[in-house]
Design an enzyme around this catalytic site. Structure first.
Site, PDB file in Angstrom:
ATOM      1  N   LYS A  23      -2.638  12.646  44.823  1.00  0.00           N
ATOM      2  CA  LYS A  23      -2.625  14.030  44.335  1.00  0.00           C
ATOM      3  C   LYS A  23      -3.131  14.083  42.887  1.00  0.00           C
ATOM      4  O   LYS A  23      -3.874  14.989  42.508  1.00  0.00           O
ATOM      5  CB  LYS A  23      -1.206  14.614  44.420  1.00  0.00           C
ATOM      6  CG  LYS A  23      -1.012  15.979  43.727  1.00  0.00           C
ATOM      7  CD  LYS A  23      -1.926  17.039  44.307  1.00  0.00           C
ATOM      8  CE  LYS A  23      -1.619  18.474  43.941  1.00  0.00           C
ATOM      9  NZ  LYS A  23      -1.308  18.824  42.588  1.00  0.00           N
ATOM     10  N   HIS A  49      -6.828  13.772  42.999  1.00  0.00           N
ATOM     11  CA  HIS A  49      -7.334  15.075  43.466  1.00  0.00           C
ATOM     12  C   HIS A  49      -7.494  16.027  42.269  1.00  0.00           C
ATOM     13  O   HIS A  49      -8.527  16.668  42.099  1.00  0.00           O
ATOM     14  CB  HIS A  49      -6.364  15.674  44.491  1.00  0.00           C
ATOM     15  CG  HIS A  49      -6.567  17.150  44.747  1.00  0.00           C
ATOM     16  ND1 HIS A  49      -6.143  18.116  43.850  1.00  0.00           N
ATOM     17  CD2 HIS A  49      -7.175  17.817  45.745  1.00  0.00           C
ATOM     18  CE1 HIS A  49      -6.477  19.314  44.318  1.00  0.00           C
ATOM     19  NE2 HIS A  49      -7.107  19.160  45.462  1.00  0.00           N
ATOM     20  N   ASN A  50      -6.472  16.093  41.448  1.00  0.00           N
ATOM     21  CA  ASN A  50      -6.534  17.003  40.302  1.00  0.00           C
ATOM     22  C   ASN A  50      -7.601  16.563  39.300  1.00  0.00           C
ATOM     23  O   ASN A  50      -8.283  17.398  38.702  1.00  0.00           O
ATOM     24  CB  ASN A  50      -5.174  17.091  39.617  1.00  0.00           C
ATOM     25  CG  ASN A  50      -4.190  17.925  40.415  1.00  0.00           C
ATOM     26  OD1 ASN A  50      -4.285  18.011  41.636  1.00  0.00           O
ATOM     27  ND2 ASN A  50      -3.243  18.536  39.744  1.00  0.00           N
ATOM     28  N   GLU A 102     -10.762  17.684  40.576  1.00  0.00           N
ATOM     29  CA  GLU A 102     -10.797  19.143  40.382  1.00  0.00           C
ATOM     30  C   GLU A 102     -11.262  19.486  38.951  1.00  0.00           C
ATOM     31  O   GLU A 102     -12.088  20.381  38.761  1.00  0.00           O
ATOM     32  CB  GLU A 102      -9.389  19.681  40.665  1.00  0.00           C
ATOM     33  CG  GLU A 102      -9.156  21.146  40.401  1.00  0.00           C
ATOM     34  CD  GLU A 102      -7.669  21.488  40.606  1.00  0.00           C
ATOM     35  OE1 GLU A 102      -7.073  21.073  41.627  1.00  0.00           O
ATOM     36  OE2 GLU A 102      -7.095  22.166  39.731  1.00  0.00           O
TER      37      GLU A 102
HETATM   38  P1  NBP Z   1       8.622  25.578  37.948  1.00  0.00           P
HETATM   39  O1  NBP Z   1       7.854  24.332  37.666  1.00  0.00           O
HETATM   40  O2  NBP Z   1       8.465  26.743  37.070  1.00  0.00           O
HETATM   41  O3  NBP Z   1      10.193  25.179  38.005  1.00  0.00           O
HETATM   42  C1  NBP Z   1      11.194  26.164  38.157  1.00  0.00           C
HETATM   43  C2  NBP Z   1      12.245  25.704  39.147  1.00  0.00           C
HETATM   44  O4  NBP Z   1      12.848  24.470  38.712  1.00  0.00           O
HETATM   45  C3  NBP Z   1      13.377  26.702  39.283  1.00  0.00           C
HETATM   46  O5  NBP Z   1      13.765  26.744  40.617  1.00  0.00           O
HETATM   47  C4  NBP Z   1      14.452  26.084  38.395  1.00  0.00           C
HETATM   48  O6  NBP Z   1      15.749  26.501  38.715  1.00  0.00           O
HETATM   49  C5  NBP Z   1      14.273  24.645  38.742  1.00  0.00           C
HETATM   50  N1  NBP Z   1      14.956  23.718  37.845  1.00  0.00           N
HETATM   51  C6  NBP Z   1      14.692  23.373  36.557  1.00  0.00           C
HETATM   52 BR1  NBP Z   1      13.407  24.133  35.554  1.00  0.00          BR
HETATM   53  N2  NBP Z   1      15.545  22.458  36.070  1.00  0.00           N
HETATM   54  C7  NBP Z   1      16.395  22.204  37.057  1.00  0.00           C
HETATM   55  C8  NBP Z   1      17.533  21.366  37.160  1.00  0.00           C
HETATM   56  N3  NBP Z   1      17.920  20.591  36.142  1.00  0.00           N
HETATM   57  N4  NBP Z   1      18.211  21.359  38.323  1.00  0.00           N
HETATM   58  C9  NBP Z   1      17.822  22.140  39.353  1.00  0.00           C
HETATM   59  N5  NBP Z   1      16.753  22.954  39.320  1.00  0.00           N
HETATM   60  C10 NBP Z   1      16.039  22.994  38.181  1.00  0.00           C
HETATM   61  O7  NBP Z   1       8.391  26.031  39.470  1.00  0.00           O
HETATM   62  P2  NBP Z   1       7.016  26.144  40.296  1.00  0.00           P
HETATM   63  O8  NBP Z   1       5.922  26.728  39.487  1.00  0.00           O
HETATM   64  O9  NBP Z   1       7.418  26.802  41.559  1.00  0.00           O
HETATM   65  O10 NBP Z   1       6.613  24.631  40.595  1.00  0.00           O
HETATM   66  C11 NBP Z   1       7.475  23.746  41.284  1.00  0.00           C
HETATM   67  C12 NBP Z   1       6.824  22.378  41.341  1.00  0.00           C
HETATM   68  O11 NBP Z   1       5.623  22.467  42.090  1.00  0.00           O
HETATM   69  C13 NBP Z   1       6.436  21.792  39.982  1.00  0.00           C
HETATM   70  O12 NBP Z   1       6.667  20.408  39.986  1.00  0.00           O
HETATM   71  C14 NBP Z   1       4.967  22.058  39.900  1.00  0.00           C
HETATM   72  O13 NBP Z   1       4.300  21.130  39.068  1.00  0.00           O
HETATM   73  C15 NBP Z   1       4.553  21.904  41.342  1.00  0.00           C
HETATM   74  N6  NBP Z   1       3.306  22.549  41.696  1.00  0.00           N
HETATM   75  C16 NBP Z   1       3.009  23.783  41.247  1.00  0.00           C
HETATM   76  C17 NBP Z   1       1.834  24.403  41.603  1.00  0.00           C
HETATM   77  C18 NBP Z   1       1.512  25.772  41.136  1.00  0.00           C
HETATM   78  O14 NBP Z   1       0.414  26.246  41.437  1.00  0.00           O
HETATM   79  N7  NBP Z   1       2.412  26.452  40.425  1.00  0.00           N
HETATM   80  C19 NBP Z   1       0.960  23.751  42.458  1.00  0.00           C
HETATM   81  C20 NBP Z   1       1.278  22.517  42.929  1.00  0.00           C
HETATM   82  C21 NBP Z   1       2.459  21.931  42.550  1.00  0.00           C
HETATM   83  P3  NBP Z   1      16.363  27.819  37.974  1.00  0.00           P
HETATM   84  O15 NBP Z   1      15.862  28.981  38.755  1.00  0.00           O
HETATM   85  O16 NBP Z   1      17.819  27.620  38.105  1.00  0.00           O
HETATM   86  O17 NBP Z   1      15.887  27.803  36.562  1.00  0.00           O
END
Ligand code: NBP
Length: 479
Positions: free
Chosen positions: A182, A185-186, A189
């Site tokens: 992955k 891949h990035n 990209e």
């Molecule tokens: P975020 O990366 O913004 O993370 C927010 C989430 O993490 C919330 O659910 C938050 O819970 C939870 N969280 C945190 Br911060 N600390 C925590 C802890 N100590 N215990 C439990 N939960 C915790 O979310 P996202 O943008 O949906 O991305 C999620 C993952 O997917 C990341 O690793 C990201 O790199 C990856 N990703 C993202 C994309 C994209 O396009 N955005 C693409 C591919 C992969 P809360 O609500 O209680 O704060």
């Protein structure tokens, strides 16, 4: 009711993935988020989905059928470790914890080892496609044990994108293999995006066409061998007019490119492996360069070329740019696959490179027709040492190289930065070269550090007595 799969972390990615899972026949999805509000919102907004909401880790574990399978979608880093610790406390041997976040593969190797010691399976799975992909079908790159793949395979196949009838998911390899792939891949990209940006800049400066007119050029390219998601969205972005000013949107966006770090990881890892991913590195550095306004504002004083760029035949120039883009893109993918090969050798993963090309055909950001040519190349020659030496690419590069050289020299002459085009061409010529000046570097190293050298005509390791009578002596191999 018992769920067959759970999702922890219900921000944009996790909630979309949970909805995707719930929409597939046979899935019941347990959902949990650290702060309760996101869970409540998700369940309330999607009454059609079969969610089993949980509000503690204990409830979450109790709601899952065995072997329990949970996908973590939280902020990569400390958040991931916190969730893993909590799940390990409530799960049992044989259960499966999947990290779907963008973890660094070395973290995944570490976590897999620690979790495996408890008897629980840990799978680092790269998921590409952004929020849209998570909802409608991403490209998924899972690592982890063969045992976990038995349970996880059918679930991931059910939610992955489909390309030409095949789900865009494969068991990449053990422990960190999925997150490694992955990451690359990035990196690819980044290179793809930079190359497209250089093509746009050259066409704009060379022909004076407007962004909307260049959008038509990209839309046309998208009907040929460059067909890809990134070319398609480039046309969309270039066609966009800013409502506030009436200007092309691209002209009102600040020209400083952001980055979340996976491109840098790709390059850092390649440096450690000794794998030259120069095109990808240029793309990462081009974003860094753009993001230093304090340097760019003083660098205007640096002299540029006297002659401005003049293009007599706009159509011929645009075709040259297209071919330069295609050739450079082949180099970027060749370098990326080289890094995967080197990573597999270093970390003892058995990775089917052709299968990786196939799972990138749908769902992910670099999805493209072109990936079929890569899977064909590895199907024909699994041990291919350099991807771009496959017959199809040799033919394509032969067709493109004249244009590629013209574009790189035109850009240099006119003072238009085209770092990824130029670097890819230098890599191509470096790899092709019969002799490289690396021989001189070995001489220099021997001169100042007695680092020794090999000879082309005799076995052994040699050193010249540079500060003595300059005769050559046979030396101990210092490697
Ligand atoms: P975020 O990366 O913004 O993370 C927010 C989430 O993490 C919330 O659910 C938050 O819970 C939870 N969280 C945190 Br911060 N600390 C925590 C802890 N100590 N215990 C439990 N939960 C915790 O979310 P996202 O943008 O949906 O991305 C999620 C993952 O997917 C990341 O690793 C990201 O790199 C990856 N990703 C993202 C994309 C994209 O396009 N955005 C693409 C591919 C992969 P809360 O609500 O209680 O704060």
């Amino acid at each position: 009711s018992q769920a067959n799969i759970g999702v922890v972390g219900l921000a944009v990615m996790g909630s979309n993935l949970a909805r995707n899972l719930a929409s597939r026949e046979g899935n019941t999805v347990a959902v949990f988020n650290r702060s309760r509000s996101k869970t409540d919102e998700l369940v309330a907004a999607h009454p059609e989905a079969e969610f089993v909401p949980a509000f503690t880790y204990d409830e979450f574990a109790a709601s899952l059928a065995k072997p329990r399978t949970a996908i973590i979608m939280v902020k990569a880093g400390a958040g991931t470790d916190a969730v893993i610790d909590a799940l390990v406390d409530v799960f049992e041997p044989g259960d499966i914890i999947v990290d779907g976040g963008n973890a660094l593969f070395t973290d995944t190797i570490r976590r897999e080892k620690a979790v495996r010691a408890t008897g629980i399976n840990f799978v680092g799975a790269g998921i590409s496609g952004g929020e849209e992909g998570a909802l409608t079908g991403p490209s998924i790159m899972p690592g982890g044990s063969d045992e976990s793949w038995v349970t996880l395979g059918p679930i991931l196949r059910s939610i992955a994108a489909v390309a030409e009838g095949e789900p865009c998911v494969t068991h990449v390899g053990h422990d960190g293999a999925g997150h490694f792939v992955k990451m690359v891949h990035n990196g690819i990209e980044y290179a793809d995006m930079q190359l497209i940006a250089e093509a746009y800049d050259l066409i704009r400066r060379g022909t004076g066409k407007s962004p909307a007119e260049i959008a038509d050029v990209f839309a046309e390219w998208n009907r040929g061998e460059l067909e890809s998601y990134l070319i398609e969205i480039t046309a969309e972005v270039l066609r966009q007019t800013d409502a506030a000013t009436g200007q092309p949107l691209v002209d009102v966006i600040v020209d400083q490119a952001g980055a979340k770090g996976t491109g840098a990881w790709t390059v850092q890892t390649a440096l450690n492996l000794g794998t030259p991913v120069s095109g990808i590195a240029e793309a990462v550095f081009a974003r860094s360069l753009s993001s230093h306004p304090e340097q760019r504002s003083v660098a205007g004083a640096l002299p540029g070329p006297v002659e401005a760029l003049t293009v007599d035949d706009a159509d011929a120039f645009i075709e040259d740019v297209r071919l330069a883009l295609y050739a450079s893109k082949i180099v970027a993918y060749s370098q990326g696959f080289d890094e995967i090969r080197a990573g597999a050798a270093e970390y003892d993963w058995s990775i089917d490179l052709g299968a990786i090309a196939k799972i990138w055909r749908g769902g992910c950001i670099i999805r493209a027709q072109f990936l079929n040519r890569i899977s064909d190349a590895y199907a024909a020659t699994p041990e291919l040492a350099v991807l771009m030496t496959a017959p199809y690419f040799v033919e394509a590069l032969g067709r493109a190289q004249g244009a590629w050289r013209r574009i790189v020299s035109t850009a240099a002459g006119a003072g238009i930065p085209a770092p990824a085009f130029a670097s890819s061409l230098a890599y191509y010529d470096g790899l092709r070269a019969d002799r490289l000046p690396a021989a001189l570097i070995q001489g220099q190293r021997d001169f100042f550090g007695a680092h020794t050298y090999k000879r082309i005509d005799r076995e052994g390791t040699f050193h010249t007595l540079w500060s003595g009578d300059r005769t050559e002596v046979e030396a101990e191999d210092t490697h």
